[in-house]
Design an enzyme around this catalytic site. Structure first.
Site, PDB file in Angstrom:
ATOM      1  N   ASN A 125      66.515  44.244  59.392  1.00 28.49           N
ATOM      2  CA  ASN A 125      67.875  44.770  59.251  1.00 28.49           C
ATOM      3  C   ASN A 125      69.387  44.196  58.660  1.00 28.49           C
ATOM      4  O   ASN A 125      70.073  44.528  58.688  1.00 28.49           O
ATOM      5  CB  ASN A 125      68.035  44.794  61.386  1.00 28.49           C
ATOM      6  CG  ASN A 125      66.488  45.778  61.667  1.00 28.49           C
ATOM      7  OD1 ASN A 125      66.289  47.019  61.008  1.00 28.49           O
ATOM      8  ND2 ASN A 125      66.541  45.948  62.627  1.00 28.49           N
ATOM      9  N   LYS A 126      69.057  42.644  58.488  1.00 27.61           N
ATOM     10  CA  LYS A 126      70.516  42.363  57.994  1.00 27.61           C
ATOM     11  C   LYS A 126      70.925  43.363  57.044  1.00 27.61           C
ATOM     12  O   LYS A 126      70.373  43.462  56.160  1.00 27.61           O
ATOM     13  CB  LYS A 126      69.892  40.294  58.290  1.00 27.61           C
ATOM     14  CG  LYS A 126      68.784  39.767  59.047  1.00 27.61           C
ATOM     15  CD  LYS A 126      70.033  40.180  60.653  1.00 27.61           C
ATOM     16  CE  LYS A 126      69.435  38.945  61.174  1.00 27.61           C
ATOM     17  NZ  LYS A 126      68.644  39.065  62.290  1.00 27.61           N
TER      18      LYS A 126
END
Ligand SMILES: *Cc1c(COP(=O)(O)O)cnc(C)c1O
Length: 380
Positions: A187-188
Protein backbone atom coordinates in the site's frame (compact mmCIF):
# COMPACT_ATOMS: atom_id res chain seq x y z
CA UNK A 1 -29.63 2.86 -9.39
CA UNK A 2 -27.52 5.99 -9.45
CA UNK A 3 -24.23 6.18 -11.33
CA UNK A 4 -22.23 6.20 -8.12
CA UNK A 5 -23.20 2.61 -7.35
CA UNK A 6 -22.64 1.33 -10.90
CA UNK A 7 -19.17 2.84 -11.14
CA UNK A 8 -16.31 0.35 -10.64
CA UNK A 9 -15.06 -0.25 -7.11
CA UNK A 10 -12.73 2.49 -5.92
CA UNK A 11 -10.37 1.01 -3.32
CA UNK A 12 -8.66 3.16 -0.69
CA UNK A 13 -5.30 1.95 -2.01
CA UNK A 14 -4.07 0.11 -5.09
CA UNK A 15 -0.48 -0.52 -6.20
CA UNK A 16 0.47 0.18 -9.79
CA UNK A 17 3.56 -1.27 -11.45
CA UNK A 18 4.44 -0.01 -14.94
CA UNK A 19 5.13 -2.33 -17.87
CA UNK A 20 8.84 -1.50 -18.02
CA UNK A 21 9.23 -2.61 -14.39
CA UNK A 22 7.21 -5.77 -15.01
CA UNK A 23 9.51 -6.56 -17.96
CA UNK A 24 12.56 -5.98 -15.77
CA UNK A 25 11.16 -8.34 -13.11
CA UNK A 26 10.70 -10.96 -15.86
CA UNK A 27 14.36 -10.49 -16.76
CA UNK A 28 15.36 -11.11 -13.16
CA UNK A 29 13.22 -14.25 -13.08
CA UNK A 30 15.13 -15.50 -16.14
CA UNK A 31 18.52 -14.40 -14.86
CA UNK A 32 19.22 -17.29 -12.51
CA UNK A 33 19.66 -14.92 -9.54
CA UNK A 34 16.52 -14.38 -7.44
CA UNK A 35 17.66 -13.62 -3.93
CA UNK A 36 19.79 -10.67 -2.73
CA UNK A 37 22.22 -9.80 -5.51
CA UNK A 38 23.03 -7.03 -7.97
CA UNK A 39 19.51 -5.55 -7.94
CA UNK A 40 19.55 -5.21 -4.16
CA UNK A 41 22.92 -3.46 -4.35
CA UNK A 42 21.65 -1.15 -7.08
CA UNK A 43 18.49 -0.36 -5.11
CA UNK A 44 20.49 0.43 -1.98
CA UNK A 45 22.75 2.72 -4.00
CA UNK A 46 19.76 4.47 -5.59
CA UNK A 47 18.06 4.93 -2.21
CA UNK A 48 21.28 6.29 -0.76
CA UNK A 49 21.57 8.77 -3.61
CA UNK A 50 17.96 9.92 -3.11
CA UNK A 51 18.59 10.26 0.62
CA UNK A 52 21.51 12.62 0.31
CA UNK A 53 24.25 9.99 0.35
CA UNK A 54 23.30 8.43 3.69
CA UNK A 55 23.96 4.72 4.20
CA UNK A 56 20.93 2.56 3.37
CA UNK A 57 20.35 -1.18 3.76
CA UNK A 58 17.30 -3.01 2.43
CA UNK A 59 15.24 -5.68 4.21
CA UNK A 60 12.15 -7.79 3.64
CA UNK A 61 9.87 -5.50 5.69
CA UNK A 62 9.59 -2.11 7.31
CA UNK A 63 9.14 -3.87 10.64
CA UNK A 64 12.40 -5.79 10.99
CA UNK A 65 14.18 -2.54 10.07
CA UNK A 66 13.01 -0.99 13.34
CA UNK A 67 13.74 -4.10 15.37
CA UNK A 68 17.25 -4.17 13.93
CA UNK A 69 17.77 -0.46 14.61
CA UNK A 70 16.85 -1.09 18.26
CA UNK A 71 19.32 -3.98 18.37
CA UNK A 72 22.08 -1.90 16.78
CA UNK A 73 21.42 0.77 19.42
CA UNK A 74 21.82 -1.89 22.10
CA UNK A 75 18.30 -1.41 23.43
CA UNK A 76 16.76 -4.30 25.35
CA UNK A 77 15.58 -5.49 28.75
CA UNK A 78 15.09 -2.67 31.26
CA UNK A 79 15.04 0.07 28.62
CA UNK A 80 12.00 2.17 27.77
CA UNK A 81 11.14 3.29 24.27
CA UNK A 82 8.48 5.93 23.68
CA UNK A 83 6.16 5.86 20.69
CA UNK A 84 2.65 6.79 19.55
CA UNK A 85 -0.47 4.70 20.15
CA UNK A 86 -1.70 5.59 16.65
CA UNK A 87 0.39 3.58 14.24
CA UNK A 88 0.50 0.14 12.70
CA UNK A 89 1.05 -2.22 15.65
CA UNK A 90 4.49 -3.11 14.27
CA UNK A 91 5.84 0.16 15.68
CA UNK A 92 5.22 -0.95 19.27
CA UNK A 93 5.66 -4.69 18.75
CA UNK A 94 9.33 -4.26 17.81
CA UNK A 95 9.99 -2.67 21.20
CA UNK A 96 8.62 -5.76 22.95
CA UNK A 97 10.43 -8.00 20.47
CA UNK A 98 13.84 -6.76 21.67
CA UNK A 99 12.82 -7.10 25.32
CA UNK A 100 12.38 -3.40 26.01
CA UNK A 101 9.32 -1.69 27.49
CA UNK A 102 6.94 0.25 25.23
CA UNK A 103 5.81 3.60 26.60
CA UNK A 104 3.17 5.63 24.81
CA UNK A 105 2.60 9.37 24.66
CA UNK A 106 -0.63 10.85 23.35
CA UNK A 107 -0.93 12.43 19.94
CA UNK A 108 -1.66 15.93 18.72
CA UNK A 109 -5.34 16.18 17.69
CA UNK A 110 -4.54 18.22 14.58
CA UNK A 111 -1.45 16.49 13.12
CA UNK A 112 -2.31 13.10 14.67
CA UNK A 113 1.41 12.56 15.25
CA UNK A 114 3.09 12.34 18.67
CA UNK A 115 2.47 15.40 20.84
CA UNK A 116 6.02 16.50 21.61
CA UNK A 117 5.07 18.03 24.98
CA UNK A 118 3.57 14.71 26.05
CA UNK A 119 6.53 12.86 24.61
CA UNK A 120 8.92 14.94 26.70
CA UNK A 121 6.75 14.43 29.80
CA UNK A 122 6.94 10.63 29.30
CA UNK A 123 10.76 10.54 29.41
CA UNK A 124 12.28 8.79 32.45
CA UNK A 125 15.86 7.87 33.37
CA UNK A 126 15.19 4.49 31.70
CA UNK A 127 14.13 6.00 28.36
CA UNK A 128 16.67 5.06 25.69
CA UNK A 129 14.92 5.83 22.41
CA UNK A 130 11.88 7.30 20.73
CA UNK A 131 10.06 6.00 17.67
CA UNK A 132 8.16 8.86 16.04
CA UNK A 133 5.71 8.03 13.25
CA UNK A 134 4.77 10.35 10.38
CA UNK A 135 1.16 9.32 9.98
CA UNK A 136 -0.13 9.67 6.42
CA UNK A 137 3.34 10.94 5.45
CA UNK A 138 3.08 14.18 7.42
CA UNK A 139 6.34 14.86 9.26
CA UNK A 140 6.33 16.40 12.72
CA UNK A 141 8.41 19.35 13.91
CA UNK A 142 11.66 17.54 13.15
CA UNK A 143 13.89 20.23 14.67
CA UNK A 144 12.08 20.11 17.98
CA UNK A 145 11.87 16.30 18.02
CA UNK A 146 15.65 16.02 17.50
CA UNK A 147 16.29 18.77 20.06
CA UNK A 148 14.39 16.71 22.65
CA UNK A 149 16.33 13.57 21.67
CA UNK A 150 19.60 15.46 22.06
CA UNK A 151 18.63 17.02 25.39
CA UNK A 152 17.89 13.59 26.94
CA UNK A 153 20.55 11.68 24.98
CA UNK A 154 18.03 9.41 23.24
CA UNK A 155 18.37 7.44 20.04
CA UNK A 156 15.70 8.10 17.42
CA UNK A 157 14.30 5.37 15.21
CA UNK A 158 12.07 7.24 12.78
CA UNK A 159 9.18 5.07 11.66
CA UNK A 160 9.01 6.78 8.29
CA UNK A 161 7.21 3.74 6.82
CA UNK A 162 4.69 6.06 5.18
CA UNK A 163 7.01 8.97 4.47
CA UNK A 164 9.23 8.17 1.48
CA UNK A 165 9.03 11.32 -0.63
CA UNK A 166 8.01 13.53 2.31
CA UNK A 167 10.18 16.51 3.14
CA UNK A 168 11.17 18.77 6.01
CA UNK A 169 12.43 22.25 5.11
CA UNK A 170 13.09 21.02 1.58
CA UNK A 171 15.14 17.95 2.59
CA UNK A 172 13.77 14.44 2.02
CA UNK A 173 12.77 12.58 5.19
CA UNK A 174 15.58 10.06 5.63
CA UNK A 175 18.30 12.39 4.33
CA UNK A 176 19.05 13.61 7.87
CA UNK A 177 18.57 12.42 11.44
CA UNK A 178 19.39 9.18 13.24
CA UNK A 179 17.94 5.79 12.18
CA UNK A 180 15.18 6.13 9.59
CA UNK A 181 12.98 3.18 8.62
CA UNK A 182 10.88 2.99 5.46
CA UNK A 183 8.38 0.33 4.37
CA UNK A 184 7.75 -0.81 0.81
CA UNK A 185 4.65 -2.87 1.65
CA UNK A 186 2.04 -3.03 -1.12
CA UNK A 187 0.00 0.00 0.00
CA UNK A 188 2.93 2.36 0.38
CA UNK A 189 3.78 5.13 -2.13
CA UNK A 190 6.65 2.96 -3.38
CA UNK A 191 6.22 -0.79 -3.13
CA UNK A 192 8.43 -3.82 -3.57
CA UNK A 193 5.38 -6.01 -2.71
CA UNK A 194 6.91 -6.47 0.73
CA UNK A 195 10.11 -4.80 1.84
CA UNK A 196 11.74 -1.97 3.70
CA UNK A 197 14.98 -0.12 4.22
CA UNK A 198 16.89 1.36 7.10
CA UNK A 199 19.04 4.47 6.98
CA UNK A 200 21.99 4.16 9.37
CA UNK A 201 24.74 6.54 10.49
CA UNK A 202 28.06 4.77 10.14
CA UNK A 203 29.73 1.90 8.24
CA UNK A 204 29.85 0.04 11.59
CA UNK A 205 26.09 0.31 11.96
CA UNK A 206 25.67 -0.82 8.36
CA UNK A 207 27.80 -3.90 9.00
CA UNK A 208 25.74 -4.73 12.07
CA UNK A 209 22.56 -4.24 10.05
CA UNK A 210 23.89 -6.71 7.47
CA UNK A 211 24.62 -9.24 10.20
CA UNK A 212 21.21 -8.93 11.83
CA UNK A 213 19.68 -9.23 8.37
CA UNK A 214 21.28 -12.59 7.66
CA UNK A 215 21.81 -14.91 10.62
CA UNK A 216 24.68 -12.86 12.05
CA UNK A 217 26.97 -14.10 9.32
CA UNK A 218 30.23 -12.45 8.30
CA UNK A 219 32.05 -13.91 5.31
CA UNK A 220 35.74 -13.54 4.49
CA UNK A 221 38.20 -14.87 1.97
CA UNK A 222 37.14 -17.78 -0.24
CA UNK A 223 35.37 -19.93 2.34
CA UNK A 224 35.61 -17.98 5.60
CA UNK A 225 32.43 -17.65 7.64
CA UNK A 226 31.71 -16.68 11.22
CA UNK A 227 28.67 -15.83 13.32
CA UNK A 228 29.10 -13.49 16.30
CA UNK A 229 25.59 -12.06 16.82
CA UNK A 230 22.13 -13.63 16.65
CA UNK A 231 20.70 -12.47 13.35
CA UNK A 232 17.53 -13.44 11.50
CA UNK A 233 16.41 -13.90 7.91
CA UNK A 234 15.43 -10.46 6.73
CA UNK A 235 17.11 -9.93 3.36
CA UNK A 236 15.35 -8.42 0.35
CA UNK A 237 15.16 -10.39 -2.92
CA UNK A 238 16.40 -9.11 -6.28
CA UNK A 239 12.81 -9.50 -7.52
CA UNK A 240 11.59 -7.04 -4.87
CA UNK A 241 14.53 -4.68 -5.42
CA UNK A 242 13.69 -4.55 -9.14
CA UNK A 243 10.20 -3.35 -8.29
CA UNK A 244 11.73 -0.65 -6.12
CA UNK A 245 14.26 0.39 -8.76
CA UNK A 246 11.42 0.85 -11.24
CA UNK A 247 9.52 3.26 -8.97
CA UNK A 248 12.23 5.18 -7.14
CA UNK A 249 12.91 7.63 -10.01
CA UNK A 250 9.18 8.49 -9.85
CA UNK A 251 8.99 9.07 -6.11
CA UNK A 252 8.88 12.88 -6.24
CA UNK A 253 6.38 12.80 -9.12
CA UNK A 254 4.29 10.34 -7.10
CA UNK A 255 4.28 12.71 -4.13
CA UNK A 256 3.40 15.65 -6.40
CA UNK A 257 0.50 13.74 -7.96
CA UNK A 258 -0.84 12.72 -4.56
CA UNK A 259 -0.49 16.31 -3.38
CA UNK A 260 -2.62 17.46 -6.31
CA UNK A 261 -5.21 14.81 -5.40
CA UNK A 262 -5.18 16.03 -1.79
CA UNK A 263 -5.62 19.58 -2.99
CA UNK A 264 -8.59 18.42 -5.04
CA UNK A 265 -10.04 16.69 -1.97
CA UNK A 266 -9.92 19.98 -0.06
CA UNK A 267 -11.47 21.87 -2.98
CA UNK A 268 -14.28 19.32 -3.36
CA UNK A 269 -15.04 19.17 0.36
CA UNK A 270 -15.24 22.97 0.37
CA UNK A 271 -14.80 25.44 3.19
CA UNK A 272 -18.07 24.52 4.92
CA UNK A 273 -17.57 20.72 5.07
CA UNK A 274 -16.29 20.57 8.65
CA UNK A 275 -19.09 22.78 9.98
CA UNK A 276 -21.76 20.94 8.01
CA UNK A 277 -20.58 17.39 8.75
CA UNK A 278 -18.88 17.65 12.12
CA UNK A 279 -15.95 15.72 10.60
CA UNK A 280 -12.34 16.89 10.69
CA UNK A 281 -10.13 17.13 7.60
CA UNK A 282 -6.37 16.48 7.73
CA UNK A 283 -3.76 19.25 7.91
CA UNK A 284 -3.67 20.85 4.45
CA UNK A 285 0.11 20.49 4.13
CA UNK A 286 1.15 20.97 0.50
CA UNK A 287 4.86 21.30 1.23
CA UNK A 288 6.13 18.44 3.39
CA UNK A 289 3.68 15.54 3.18
CA UNK A 290 3.81 12.88 0.47
CA UNK A 291 0.07 12.32 1.11
CA UNK A 292 0.42 8.61 1.72
CA UNK A 293 -3.10 8.65 3.19
CA UNK A 294 -6.00 11.08 3.17
CA UNK A 295 -7.79 10.64 6.49
CA UNK A 296 -10.83 12.31 7.95
CA UNK A 297 -12.01 12.07 11.56
CA UNK A 298 -15.71 11.30 11.85
CA UNK A 299 -17.84 13.13 14.39
CA UNK A 300 -18.43 11.21 17.63
CA UNK A 301 -22.08 10.75 16.66
CA UNK A 302 -21.17 8.54 13.68
CA UNK A 303 -20.33 4.86 14.15
CA UNK A 304 -17.33 4.22 11.89
CA UNK A 305 -18.35 0.71 10.85
CA UNK A 306 -21.74 2.05 9.73
CA UNK A 307 -20.06 4.81 7.74
CA UNK A 308 -17.67 2.35 6.09
CA UNK A 309 -20.57 0.09 5.12
CA UNK A 310 -22.49 3.05 3.72
CA UNK A 311 -19.46 4.07 1.64
CA UNK A 312 -19.44 0.56 0.18
CA UNK A 313 -22.96 1.21 -1.13
CA UNK A 314 -21.30 3.87 -3.29
CA UNK A 315 -18.62 1.36 -4.27
CA UNK A 316 -15.98 3.41 -2.46
CA UNK A 317 -13.52 1.55 -0.25
CA UNK A 318 -12.24 3.00 3.01
CA UNK A 319 -9.74 1.94 5.65
CA UNK A 320 -8.87 2.81 9.24
CA UNK A 321 -5.30 3.70 10.17
CA UNK A 322 -5.10 2.94 13.03
CA UNK A 323 -6.80 1.45 16.06
CA UNK A 324 -5.14 2.56 19.31
CA UNK A 325 -2.32 0.09 19.95
CA UNK A 326 -2.50 0.37 23.75
CA UNK A 327 -6.01 -1.10 23.77
CA UNK A 328 -5.09 -4.34 22.01
CA UNK A 329 -5.29 -7.34 24.36
CA UNK A 330 -1.54 -7.90 24.49
CA UNK A 331 -1.02 -4.27 25.51
CA UNK A 332 -3.89 -4.27 28.00
CA UNK A 333 -2.17 -7.25 29.57
CA UNK A 334 0.85 -4.98 30.06
CA UNK A 335 -1.29 -2.51 32.02
CA UNK A 336 -2.58 -0.11 29.39
CA UNK A 337 -6.26 0.82 29.50
CA UNK A 338 -8.96 3.17 28.26
CA UNK A 339 -8.61 6.81 29.15
CA UNK A 340 -4.80 6.85 29.19
CA UNK A 341 -4.44 8.55 25.81
CA UNK A 342 -7.80 10.24 25.12
CA UNK A 343 -6.81 11.98 21.88
CA UNK A 344 -5.44 8.74 20.42
CA UNK A 345 -8.55 6.87 21.50
CA UNK A 346 -10.91 9.36 19.87
CA UNK A 347 -8.92 9.47 16.65
CA UNK A 348 -8.30 5.72 16.66
CA UNK A 349 -12.01 4.99 16.77
CA UNK A 350 -13.19 7.77 14.43
CA UNK A 351 -10.48 7.94 11.75
CA UNK A 352 -11.32 6.85 8.21
CA UNK A 353 -8.91 6.58 5.31
CA UNK A 354 -10.33 7.72 1.98
CA UNK A 355 -9.05 6.54 -1.42
CA UNK A 356 -5.55 7.76 -2.30
CA UNK A 357 -3.17 5.92 -4.62
CA UNK A 358 -0.69 6.65 -7.37
CA UNK A 359 -2.99 5.85 -10.31
CA UNK A 360 -5.97 7.70 -8.85
CA UNK A 361 -7.52 10.54 -10.83
CA UNK A 362 -9.41 13.71 -9.95
CA UNK A 363 -12.76 12.11 -10.92
CA UNK A 364 -12.11 9.43 -8.28
CA UNK A 365 -11.65 12.16 -5.66
CA UNK A 366 -14.95 13.69 -6.75
CA UNK A 367 -16.72 10.34 -6.39
CA UNK A 368 -15.23 9.74 -2.94
CA UNK A 369 -16.17 13.22 -1.70
CA UNK A 370 -19.72 12.94 -3.07
CA UNK A 371 -20.12 9.63 -1.24
CA UNK A 372 -18.75 11.05 2.04
CA UNK A 373 -21.08 14.01 1.84
CA UNK A 374 -24.08 11.75 1.12
CA UNK A 375 -23.26 9.62 4.15
CA UNK A 376 -22.43 12.40 6.59
CA UNK A 377 -24.90 15.10 5.63
CA UNK A 378 -27.76 12.61 5.94
CA UNK A 379 -26.34 11.28 9.23
CA UNK A 380 -26.41 14.73 10.80
C1 LIG B 1 3.50 -0.12 6.82
C2 LIG B 1 3.90 0.36 8.15
C3 LIG B 1 4.77 -0.38 8.99
C4 LIG B 1 5.22 -1.78 8.70
O1 LIG B 1 5.76 -1.98 7.49
P1 LIG B 1 5.86 -3.47 6.91
O2 LIG B 1 6.71 -3.29 5.71
O3 LIG B 1 4.46 -3.90 6.59
O4 LIG B 1 6.49 -4.32 7.93
C5 LIG B 1 5.17 0.18 10.18
N1 LIG B 1 4.75 1.38 10.57
C6 LIG B 1 3.91 2.11 9.82
C7 LIG B 1 3.49 3.46 10.30
C8 LIG B 1 3.44 1.61 8.60
O5 LIG B 1 2.59 2.35 7.88
Amino acid sequence: MNTATTAPFLPFSRPSIDEATIAEVANVLRSGWLTSGPKVQAFEAALSEYLGGRIVRTFNSGTCTMEIALRIAGIGVGDEVITTPISWVATANVIIEVGATPVFADIDPITRNLDLDKLEAAITPRTKAIIPVYLSGLPMDMDRMYAIAKKYNLRVIEDAAQALGSRWKGKPIGSFGDFVSFSFQANKNLTTSEGGCLVVNTPEEARLAEKYRLQGVTRSGVDGIDVDVLGGKYNMTDIAATLGLGQLPQIDAIAAHRRSLAQHYFACFGADFEAKSGAQLPVADMENSNWHLFQIILPKTVVRADFMKQMMEFNVGTGYHYSPIHLFTMYRERGFKEGMFPVAEHIGYQTVTLPMFNAMQKEDVERAVAAVKSCLYSAK
